[in-house]
Design an enzyme around this catalytic site. Structure first.
Site, PDB file in Angstrom:
ATOM      1  N   ASN A 101       0.831  -1.201   0.000  1.00 11.59           N
ATOM      2  CA  ASN A 101       0.000   0.000   0.000  1.00 11.59           C
ATOM      3  C   ASN A 101       0.872   1.259   0.000  1.00 11.59           C
ATOM      4  O   ASN A 101       2.019   1.201   0.411  1.00 11.59           O
ATOM      5  CB  ASN A 101      -0.912   0.004   1.233  1.00 11.59           C
ATOM      6  CG  ASN A 101      -2.133  -0.864   1.042  1.00 11.59           C
ATOM      7  OD1 ASN A 101      -2.644  -1.005  -0.055  1.00 11.59           O
ATOM      8  ND2 ASN A 101      -2.613  -1.459   2.122  1.00 11.59           N
ATOM      9  N   CYS A 122      -5.315  -7.183  -3.123  1.00 14.19           N
ATOM     10  CA  CYS A 122      -5.852  -6.804  -1.819  1.00 14.19           C
ATOM     11  C   CYS A 122      -6.844  -7.885  -1.419  1.00 14.19           C
ATOM     12  O   CYS A 122      -7.247  -8.708  -2.230  1.00 14.19           O
ATOM     13  CB  CYS A 122      -6.529  -5.444  -1.929  1.00 14.19           C
ATOM     14  SG  CYS A 122      -7.188  -4.766  -0.385  1.00 14.19           S
ATOM     15  N   HIS A 123      -7.244  -7.892  -0.148  1.00 15.72           N
ATOM     16  CA  HIS A 123      -8.228  -8.889   0.284  1.00 15.72           C
ATOM     17  C   HIS A 123      -9.548  -8.255   0.696  1.00 15.72           C
ATOM     18  O   HIS A 123     -10.403  -8.907   1.268  1.00 15.72           O
ATOM     19  CB  HIS A 123      -7.669  -9.730   1.444  1.00 15.72           C
ATOM     20  CG  HIS A 123      -7.101  -8.918   2.550  1.00 15.72           C
ATOM     21  ND1 HIS A 123      -5.826  -9.102   3.021  1.00 15.72           N
ATOM     22  CD2 HIS A 123      -7.620  -7.911   3.289  1.00 15.72           C
ATOM     23  CE1 HIS A 123      -5.588  -8.250   3.998  1.00 15.72           C
ATOM     24  NE2 HIS A 123      -6.660  -7.521   4.180  1.00 15.72           N
ATOM     25  N   HIS A 152      -9.978  -0.091  -2.024  1.00 20.84           N
ATOM     26  CA  HIS A 152     -10.498   0.382  -0.738  1.00 20.84           C
ATOM     27  C   HIS A 152     -11.732   1.264  -0.886  1.00 20.84           C
ATOM     28  O   HIS A 152     -12.294   1.712   0.111  1.00 20.84           O
ATOM     29  CB  HIS A 152      -9.427   1.105   0.080  1.00 20.84           C
ATOM     30  CG  HIS A 152      -8.399   0.189   0.656  1.00 20.84           C
ATOM     31  ND1 HIS A 152      -7.469   0.603   1.587  1.00 20.84           N
ATOM     32  CD2 HIS A 152      -8.131  -1.120   0.433  1.00 20.84           C
ATOM     33  CE1 HIS A 152      -6.681  -0.407   1.915  1.00 20.84           C
ATOM     34  NE2 HIS A 152      -7.067  -1.471   1.211  1.00 20.84           N
TER      35      HIS A 152
END
Length: 419
Positions: A101, A122-123, A152
């Site tokens: 990130n 990403c998860h 996000h």
């Protein structure tokens, strides 16, 4: 040591080598996976929290957007670009799988400055889908979803399942969680956004609260309490993770040692761990050799590329005709088919206009931060901070410029020189 123990647990026999020579590590590689933090927890993460706090600017995670995300990007992008340059020389056909990130800014800079194949991972998409499934009482295996946006800040455009009667839209069940007062205490921000926007966002409430101007305000402690916003949360997590590693290090590195659970729990509690943290770390330590697949995409991508077995993952990729009402070239998070043909992003088309508009407020900051990183122009760091939704809601222009100056000075050699 940890990798060797995992291999033994699985009965696998890989060649495992550790080196601090990056060129040696990537020479001839088919895949390069990045997971690092420039400046570490100390000093850089602490700097990103403590200096803004002197101005009255509070943060929760500070790794994706906001003044913390800007500074982290400026520290990180030069290292990623150096790696990409070495890959062009030593493994030009390799795939870079990036977990570092701030994801969107890092990938945007990579795609502007390098031709290396890449995907950002990403998860939050698959992790949040599981959380929603739990909230509405529907097994995740039954659910089909379509999600798109930016990392996000992607939204589930569809959340549904097949039934004997046809396709059931599960959004009414999600709204019911809010209406019936069943929202988990740690997830109040996202359910509030569901109420206001009509769609559920991927990243956690503590993350999302600092991407917008509405939740963290120094003169509104009632908002912090109402939405249960954990200020300085990343600082707390880092302290807990460090304590967790120190408490379990001997057990993990030396199979057969007795596990002193009370001692581990005592060290975690002293570091500020929650009951959930303590339970999680204790379970990891006591079941370390019971290896299970995670929901991280990296290994699945490699498996699909090598075997041709098709899978759909969510990747952070360059927006080239994928989302029409977001800027071309920015980093978007969309479903991607992975098979022998590579990583093939799905064209989404137009997002609901209010979702695209909200994302644009974050993309503005990303664009200017990337511009600063690639051109070395200090002025764009100020511009990025000026346009950050949370920072702009709390500070005036003089404060923002002074804050940027203080952060650049404090990070010192961790940042490149800007002119």
């Amino acid at each position: 040591m940890v990798a060797e123990r995992i291999a033994r647990s699985l009965g696998a026999h890989p060649t495992i080598e550790a080196t601090t020579d990056r060129r040696k590590a990537i020479a001839g590689a088919d895949y390069v996976i990045t997971m690092f933090q420039i400046g570490g927890y100390r000093p850089s993460t602490v700097i990103d929290f403590e200096i803004p706090k002197k101005y009255g600017l509070r943060q929760t995670i500070a790794d994706t957007l906001g003044i913390g995300g800007i500074m982290r990007a400026l520290r990180t992008i030069p290292v990623l670009l150096d790696l990409a340059k070495e890959m062009e020389e030593l493994c030009p056909h390799a795939l870079l799988l990036n977990y570092v990130n701030p994801m969107a800014m890092n990938m945007w800079a990579l795609n502007r400055a390098s031709k290396i194949r890449n995907v950002g991972l990403c998860h939050s998409v698959q992790g949040t889908a599981m959380q929603i499934a739990h909230d509405i009482g529907v097994p995740i295996e039954e659910i089909n979803y379509l999600c798109a946006g930016i990392n996000h800040m992607a939204f589930y455009l569809k959340f549904e399942r097949k039934t004997p009667q046809g396709v059931e839209d599960l959004y009414p069940r999600i709204h019911q969680v809010y209406k019936e007062g069943r929202v988990p205490d740690w997830n109040r921000v996202r359910y509030e956004m569901l109420k206001r926007l009509g769609y559920f966002v991927t990243e956690s409430s503590e993350h999302f609260s600092e991407y917008v101007p509405w939740f963290i305000k120094r003169d509104r402690p009632d908002l912090i309490e109402k939405f249960n916003i954990p200020l300085d949360e990343y600082i707390r997590r880092c302290e807990v993770q460090i304590a967790g590693w120190e408490a379990t290090k001997d057990v993990v590195e030396n199979p057969g040692l007795p596990i002193n659970i009370p001692l581990i729990q005592e060290k975690l509690r002293a570091a500020g761990a929650t009951d959930w943290d303590i339970q999680w770390v204790t379970e990891i330590a006591s079941k370390f050799d019971q290896i299970e697949k995670s929901h991280e995409y990296g290994s699945y991508i490699i498996h699909s590329l090598e075997t041709g077995i098709p899978r759909v993952i969510y990747g952070n990729v360059e927006n080239r005709g994928l989302i029409d009402n977001l800027p071309q070239g920015c980093t978007v998070e969309v479903p991607c088919l992975v098979d022998k043909n590579g990583i093939q992003p799905t064209k989404i088309g137009m997002l609901p206009p209010h979702l695209a508009a909200l994302m644009q407020t974050n993309i503005n900051v990303q664009a200017l931060t990337v511009e600063a990183a690639l051109t070395g122009k200090r002025e764009h760091i100020y511009h990025a901070a000026m346009l950050d939704p949370h920072t702009a809601a709390e500070l005036d222009l003089d404060q923002i410029w002074n804050l940027v100056d203080d952060l650049i000075e404090a990070h010192g050699d961790m940042l490149p020189k800007f002119h």
